[in-house]
Structure formats: structure tokens, C-alpha cells
Scaffold this motif. Structure first.
Motif, PDB file in Angstrom:
ATOM      1  N   ALA A 113       0.815  -1.217   0.000  1.00 42.35           N
ATOM      2  CA  ALA A 113       0.000   0.000   0.000  1.00 42.35           C
ATOM      3  C   ALA A 113       0.842   1.257   0.000  1.00 42.35           C
ATOM      4  O   ALA A 113       0.363   2.333  -0.378  1.00 42.35           O
ATOM      5  N   ALA A 114       2.091   1.174   0.437  1.00 43.24           N
ATOM      6  CA  ALA A 114       2.972   2.344   0.495  1.00 43.24           C
ATOM      7  C   ALA A 114       4.409   1.857   0.608  1.00 43.24           C
ATOM      8  O   ALA A 114       4.668   0.704   0.972  1.00 43.24           O
ATOM      9  N   VAL A 115       5.352   2.748   0.294  1.00 43.24           N
ATOM     10  CA  VAL A 115       6.767   2.390   0.380  1.00 43.24           C
ATOM     11  C   VAL A 115       7.526   3.451   1.155  1.00 43.24           C
ATOM     12  O   VAL A 115       7.150   4.625   1.182  1.00 43.24           O
ATOM     13  N   GLY A 116       8.596   3.022   1.801  1.00 43.00           N
ATOM     14  CA  GLY A 116       9.482   3.938   2.481  1.00 43.00           C
ATOM     15  C   GLY A 116      10.586   4.411   1.567  1.00 43.00           C
ATOM     16  O   GLY A 116      10.647   4.053   0.384  1.00 43.00           O
ATOM     17  N   GLY A 117      11.488   5.212   2.112  1.00 42.32           N
ATOM     18  CA  GLY A 117      12.588   5.751   1.333  1.00 42.32           C
ATOM     19  C   GLY A 117      13.443   4.664   0.724  1.00 42.32           C
ATOM     20  O   GLY A 117      13.687   3.626   1.337  1.00 42.32           O
ATOM     21  N   GLY A 118      13.883   4.901  -0.511  1.00 42.72           N
ATOM     22  CA  GLY A 118      14.763   3.959  -1.174  1.00 42.72           C
ATOM     23  C   GLY A 118      14.061   2.802  -1.850  1.00 42.72           C
ATOM     24  O   GLY A 118      14.721   1.939  -2.430  1.00 42.72           O
ATOM     25  N   VAL A 119      12.741   2.756  -1.783  1.00 38.29           N
ATOM     26  CA  VAL A 119      11.979   1.677  -2.423  1.00 38.29           C
ATOM     27  C   VAL A 119      11.208   2.256  -3.601  1.00 38.29           C
ATOM     28  O   VAL A 119      10.519   3.270  -3.467  1.00 38.29           O
ATOM     29  N   ASP A 120      11.305   1.616  -4.758  1.00 38.72           N
ATOM     30  CA  ASP A 120      10.654   2.097  -5.971  1.00 38.72           C
ATOM     31  C   ASP A 120       9.143   2.129  -5.781  1.00 38.72           C
ATOM     32  O   ASP A 120       8.527   1.132  -5.376  1.00 38.72           O
ATOM     33  N   ALA A 121       8.546   3.260  -6.104  1.00 40.87           N
ATOM     34  CA  ALA A 121       7.099   3.435  -5.941  1.00 40.87           C
ATOM     35  C   ALA A 121       6.296   2.497  -6.827  1.00 40.87           C
ATOM     36  O   ALA A 121       5.106   2.269  -6.581  1.00 40.87           O
ATOM     37  N   SER A 122       6.942   1.924  -7.852  1.00 38.88           N
ATOM     38  CA  SER A 122       6.222   0.991  -8.723  1.00 38.88           C
ATOM     39  C   SER A 122       5.804  -0.275  -7.987  1.00 38.88           C
ATOM     40  O   SER A 122       4.968  -1.048  -8.487  1.00 38.88           O
ATOM     41  N   ARG A 123       6.353  -0.483  -6.805  1.00 38.66           N
ATOM     42  CA  ARG A 123       5.979  -1.664  -6.036  1.00 38.66           C
ATOM     43  C   ARG A 123       4.582  -1.534  -5.417  1.00 38.66           C
ATOM     44  O   ARG A 123       3.997  -2.533  -5.009  1.00 38.66           O
ATOM     45  N   ILE A 124       4.073  -0.318  -5.317  1.00 42.97           N
ATOM     46  CA  ILE A 124       2.735  -0.130  -4.766  1.00 42.97           C
ATOM     47  C   ILE A 124       1.714  -0.859  -5.642  1.00 42.97           C
ATOM     48  O   ILE A 124       1.712  -0.748  -6.864  1.00 42.97           O
ATOM     49  N   GLY A 125       0.867  -1.657  -4.988  1.00 43.95           N
ATOM     50  CA  GLY A 125      -0.141  -2.431  -5.694  1.00 43.95           C
ATOM     51  C   GLY A 125       0.263  -3.867  -5.945  1.00 43.95           C
ATOM     52  O   GLY A 125      -0.581  -4.680  -6.356  1.00 43.95           O
ATOM     53  N   GLN A 126       1.532  -4.206  -5.703  1.00 42.28           N
ATOM     54  CA  GLN A 126       1.970  -5.580  -5.917  1.00 42.28           C
ATOM     55  C   GLN A 126       1.355  -6.517  -4.872  1.00 42.28           C
ATOM     56  O   GLN A 126       1.288  -6.180  -3.688  1.00 42.28           O
ATOM     57  N   ARG A 127       0.925  -7.681  -5.323  1.00 46.01           N
ATOM     58  CA  ARG A 127       0.463  -8.720  -4.405  1.00 46.01           C
ATOM     59  C   ARG A 127       1.693  -9.496  -3.938  1.00 46.01           C
ATOM     60  O   ARG A 127       2.495  -9.968  -4.750  1.00 46.01           O
ATOM     61  N   VAL A 128       1.834  -9.624  -2.620  1.00 41.15           N
ATOM     62  CA  VAL A 128       3.078 -10.175  -2.087  1.00 41.15           C
ATOM     63  C   VAL A 128       2.809 -11.222  -0.998  1.00 41.15           C
ATOM     64  O   VAL A 128       1.779 -11.209  -0.331  1.00 41.15           O
ATOM     65  N   ILE A 129       3.775 -12.109  -0.861  1.00 38.31           N
ATOM     66  CA  ILE A 129       3.812 -13.077   0.222  1.00 38.31           C
ATOM     67  C   ILE A 129       5.083 -12.791   1.002  1.00 38.31           C
ATOM     68  O   ILE A 129       6.141 -12.561   0.422  1.00 38.31           O
ATOM     69  N   ILE A 130       4.986 -12.757   2.334  1.00 38.60           N
ATOM     70  CA  ILE A 130       6.062 -12.219   3.162  1.00 38.60           C
ATOM     71  C   ILE A 130       6.920 -13.334   3.762  1.00 38.60           C
ATOM     72  O   ILE A 130       6.411 -14.254   4.400  1.00 38.60           O
ATOM     73  N   ASP A 131       8.230 -13.217   3.562  1.00 34.03           N
ATOM     74  CA  ASP A 131       9.192 -14.034   4.294  1.00 34.03           C
ATOM     75  C   ASP A 131       9.279 -13.438   5.694  1.00 34.03           C
ATOM     76  O   ASP A 131       9.697 -12.289   5.854  1.00 34.03           O
ATOM     77  N   PRO A 132       8.894 -14.178   6.740  1.00 32.58           N
ATOM     78  CA  PRO A 132       8.803 -13.582   8.084  1.00 32.58           C
ATOM     79  C   PRO A 132      10.146 -13.367   8.765  1.00 32.58           C
ATOM     80  O   PRO A 132      10.195 -12.754   9.835  1.00 32.58           O
ATOM     81  N   GLN A 133      11.236 -13.809   8.171  1.00 33.94           N
ATOM     82  CA  GLN A 133      12.531 -13.739   8.823  1.00 33.94           C
ATOM     83  C   GLN A 133      13.331 -12.545   8.305  1.00 33.94           C
ATOM     84  O   GLN A 133      13.684 -12.486   7.124  1.00 33.94           O
ATOM     85  N   VAL A 134      13.575 -11.606   9.185  1.00 36.23           N
ATOM     86  CA  VAL A 134      14.403 -10.453   8.848  1.00 36.23           C
ATOM     87  C   VAL A 134      15.839 -10.825   9.194  1.00 36.23           C
ATOM     88  O   VAL A 134      16.147 -11.140  10.339  1.00 36.23           O
ATOM     89  N   ARG A 135      16.700 -10.792   8.197  1.00 34.87           N
ATOM     90  CA  ARG A 135      18.043 -11.340   8.342  1.00 34.87           C
ATOM     91  C   ARG A 135      19.122 -10.272   8.206  1.00 34.87           C
ATOM     92  O   ARG A 135      18.918  -9.228   7.600  1.00 34.87           O
ATOM     93  N   ASP A 136      20.295 -10.602   8.726  1.00 33.67           N
ATOM     94  CA  ASP A 136      21.523  -9.866   8.460  1.00 33.67           C
ATOM     95  C   ASP A 136      22.411 -10.810   7.665  1.00 33.67           C
ATOM     96  O   ASP A 136      23.036 -11.717   8.222  1.00 33.67           O
ATOM     97  N   LEU A 137      22.452 -10.615   6.357  1.00 38.88           N
ATOM     98  CA  LEU A 137      23.144 -11.560   5.489  1.00 38.88           C
ATOM     99  C   LEU A 137      24.656 -11.506   5.657  1.00 38.88           C
ATOM    100  O   LEU A 137      25.372 -12.352   5.098  1.00 38.88           O
ATOM    101  N   ALA A 138      25.154 -10.543   6.430  1.00 35.69           N
ATOM    102  CA  ALA A 138      26.587 -10.490   6.699  1.00 35.69           C
ATOM    103  C   ALA A 138      26.997 -11.525   7.743  1.00 35.69           C
ATOM    104  O   ALA A 138      28.188 -11.820   7.897  1.00 35.69           O
TER     105      ALA A 138
END
Length: 376
Positions: A113-138
Motif C-alpha cells: 500500500a505504500a513504500v518507504g525511502g529507497g523503495v521504488d514506488a512501482s511496487r505499490i499495488g503488488q500482491r506479495v507473500i512475506i518471508d517472516p525472517q528479517v536477516r543480516d546476510l553479513a
């Protein structure tokens, strides 16, 4: 917030107000809608699947002082440690501090429904499924989990939730939001269990808790791999699990499941045990495994503290895997299976958001097959 569609200032949500019983869940209609931060998206929740994780955290079952099984009574009233007057606020498997109130719910499907800074506004309206794990890939691969949706950060038992943009996967599917919400958490956990155990074509796998969300996922994903499936679950669920494709069924009520399995396949003939229950069967499961067998676990609701005969581990060259943090690659593989139609969503029942307490009460009875799902 850089860009957004019309988003209300307040939303409906269920707040977890502290550790304990069902009474700690508070339905509200005046909760502030989160604002997506840099690199995040705001998701309008279409549905959110329920998981044991929700119960484990609320009851404080993850606490190391708790040694009991996740019974219906514990699920309704809370674990012993949650009732201590001096209880601290750490209550996740990561032993992190939980900030209350917290919105639970890890298995989210919805629309950006909305995006924060640094995220392309074209993503608004996309149907998404969420990966619940927020990771630090480092971090090392098995230590990348930094926050879990519905645990260390707010989740999907609400009309809106904010997540990192990379956790929101576009999904193209004819399935409903409720059907898609059966996959996150359960299926990526199951897939990781089997990836780590290297279950292969022609091998035999024993699946405990086979009627639950992770269990039914394990059945389907094992069949995709060409394995012979022995499912363990409550006796009343035999017909539905065999319809799902399980080759053999052992009733949980059987006083000697090890003996029953050995009659089917012989002694020390199981290649993989995929265990989401724990409890006393853990000891027997190692004895069922063949030389070079693999044991993979992602749950212990039947009792977390069990004995082990180290001779089984040592002299059969067994491998044991504990699963908490599926990799992004694992989550992507589940999405691919969903898009291809290889996985079947299994919903026992859907509930309205305001009925979350009732839904959790049903979840801990363990009478269902597949998933219970909440829709706003």
C-alpha cells in the motif's frame, strides 16, 4: 514515507499485551498504522496464517525455565514461567527482549500500500507473500536471523504491517490470500528441514505431527522428492493424510509407534525423521534410523527435554539438524512450488481478526488438519 496510496491513520489489530493466557490478546480498532521506514514497504494484510510460534511466544513456552509440553492448558493459560511475578520480558527462541504491546502473526499475504525511502514506488499495488525472517546476510548462514515477524517486530494480525522490501515477494497465483497464507513459516520450515536432511528419491521419511501446518507441508514436500512417507498423527486424521498422499499412517495414540514402524519397513530402515513434536518419541526415532540416517527437528511441543542414547548417534554415524532460520533460497523454492501448482494449500478454517482469541483456542486443541487462517 516517500510514496503512498490512501492509507488510514488507524487500523484494526490484535495486541498481545504480555506473556500469559488467551486474555493477553486485546482486539483494538484504534491502533496507529505503521509508517514504513527506509527500505521498507507497508503491506495491506489480506490474510495471516496461524502457527505454533504465536502460541509459544504468548505463553512464554520458549523460556528455558519451561520444561512442559505445549498442552491445551498451557496454550490457554500460559506456561509456568509466564506467571512468575518477577518474570523478565525475554521470551523468544533468540532470548531477545519483547516489547509489549506486540502484534503477532508471521504468515502474511497482502498488497503493498505504500513504500518507504529507497523503495521504488512501482511496487505499490503488488500482491506479495512475506518471508517472516528479517536477516543480516553479513552473518554466518545459520545465524542470520535478527528479527521475526510477530516476535521481535510487529506482524500480520492487523490490517497493515511494515516489512523490509526484500522480504516481500511478488506472487502470481490464482489462490486466494487465505490459501497463500498457509505457506509462509510452515512450508519454508518444512523445506529447510528436508534440504538440511538431504531427503532423496526412494528414501523413507517418518514425519511426526503430520496433520499440522509444518507436518502437512513435510508430507507434500517429501512426496515431491519421491520419498516414501510414514505419517504420525492423531487417529482421526488418517483418512485425510492418506488422501494427501502419505503411504503409511501410524496413530499418535499407538502405545509403541517404533514397533509399528519397524513392522512396516524393518529395523533401522528409516533414512530421515522429520520431527516437529519432540516428546518421548525422540529417543525411539534415533533407533529407527539406518546407518548414516538424518534427524531434522523444528519443534518440541510434545516436550523439549528428552533423553538420548549417544550410542545411536555415534555408532550409526547419524546427523542431527535443528531448524530455526530457513535461508532466503529455501523461501524462494517454496514460492516456486506454489507458482507451479505443486503444493496444495490446506485450510481447516478461517477466522475474522476480532476472533483471534477463539482461533488460538482452537489451534491448541490440535483437532485440525493443515492451517487455521485469520483474515482482517
Amino acid at each position: 514515507m516517500d510514496t503512498k496510496q490512501a492509507v488510514p491513520g488507524e487500523m484494526r489489530a490484535v495486541l498481545l499485551t504480555g506473556f500469559g493466557g488467551i486474555d493477553k490478546l486485546s482486539y483494538r480498532e484504534d491502533v496507529p498504522v505503521p509508517t514504513p521506514k527506509e527500505g521498507e514497504v507497508l503491506v495491506r494484510v489480506g490474510a495471516c496464517g496461524m502457527n505454533n510460534t504465536d502460541i509459544n511466544l504468548r505463553t512464554r513456552w520458549y523460556d528455558r525455565d519451561v520444561n512442559e509440553s505445549l498442552s491445551e492448558e498451557v496454550g490457554l493459560k500460559g506456561a509456568g514461567a509466564s506467571n512468575k511475578k518477577d518474570a523478565e520480558t525475554s521470551g523468544t527462541w533468540k532470548e531477545e527482549t519483547i516489547v509489549f504491546p506486540r502484534i503477532q502473526g508471521a504468515a502474511v499475504v497482502g498488497t503493498i500500500a505504500a513504500v518507504g525511502g529507497g523503495v521504488d514506488a512501482s511496487r505499490i499495488g503488488q500482491r506479495v507473500i512475506i518471508d517472516p525472517q528479517v536477516r543480516d546476510l553479513a552473518l554466518p548462514e545459520r545465524a542470520q536471523l535478527v528479527a521475526y515477524l510477530g516476535g521481535e517486530r510487529d506482524g500480520g494480525f492487523a490490517e497493515y504491517t511494515a516489512v523490509p522490501a526484500e522480504n516481500a515477494y511478488v506472487v502470481n497465483s490464482s489462490l486466494s490470500d487465505a490459501e497463500l497464507a498457509t505457506f509462509p513459516t510452515s512450508y519454508d520450515t518444512a523445506e529447510e528441514m528436508l534440504v538440511r536432511a538431504r531427503l532423496g528419491n526412494g528414501e523413507t521419511v517418518v514425519i511426526t505431527g503430520a496433520a499440522g501446518g509444518v507436518g502437512t507441508a513435510l508430507v507434500q514436500l517429501s512426496l515431491i522428492r519421491g520419498a516414501t512417507v510414514i505419517a504420525i498423527a492423531g487417529a482421526a486424521k488418517e483418512e485425510r493424510l492418506k488422501f494427501l498422499g502419505a503411504h503409511h499412517f501410524i496413530a499418535r495414540e499407538n502405545p509403541n509407534p517404533r514397533e509399528a514402524i519397524e513392522k512396516l519397513v524393518g529395523e533401522r530402515s528409516v533414512h530421515v525423521v522429520a520431527d516437529v513434536v519432540g516428546g518421548p518419541f525422540f529417543t525411539d526415532s534415533l533407533k529407527l534410523l539406518c546407518r548414516g540416517g538424518r534427524y531434522s527437528t523444528a519443534g518440541a511441543i510434545g516436550g523439549p527435554i528428552q533423553s538420548i542414547d549417544l550410542r545411536d548417534l555415534i555408532y550409526k554415524d547419524l546427523e542431527l539438524f535443528g531448524i530455526t532460520c530457513p535461508t532466503p533460497e529455501t523461501f524462494k523454492s517454496v514460492i516456486d512450488h506454489v507458482a507451479s501448482g505443486r503444493l496444495k494449500p490446506i485450510i481447516e478454517k478461517t477466522y475474522q481478526l476480532k476472533d483471534l482469541a477463539q482461533a488460538q483456542s482452537e489451534l491448541v486443541k490440535r483437532n485440525h488438519v493443515g492451517k487455521l487462517v485469520v483474515v482482517p
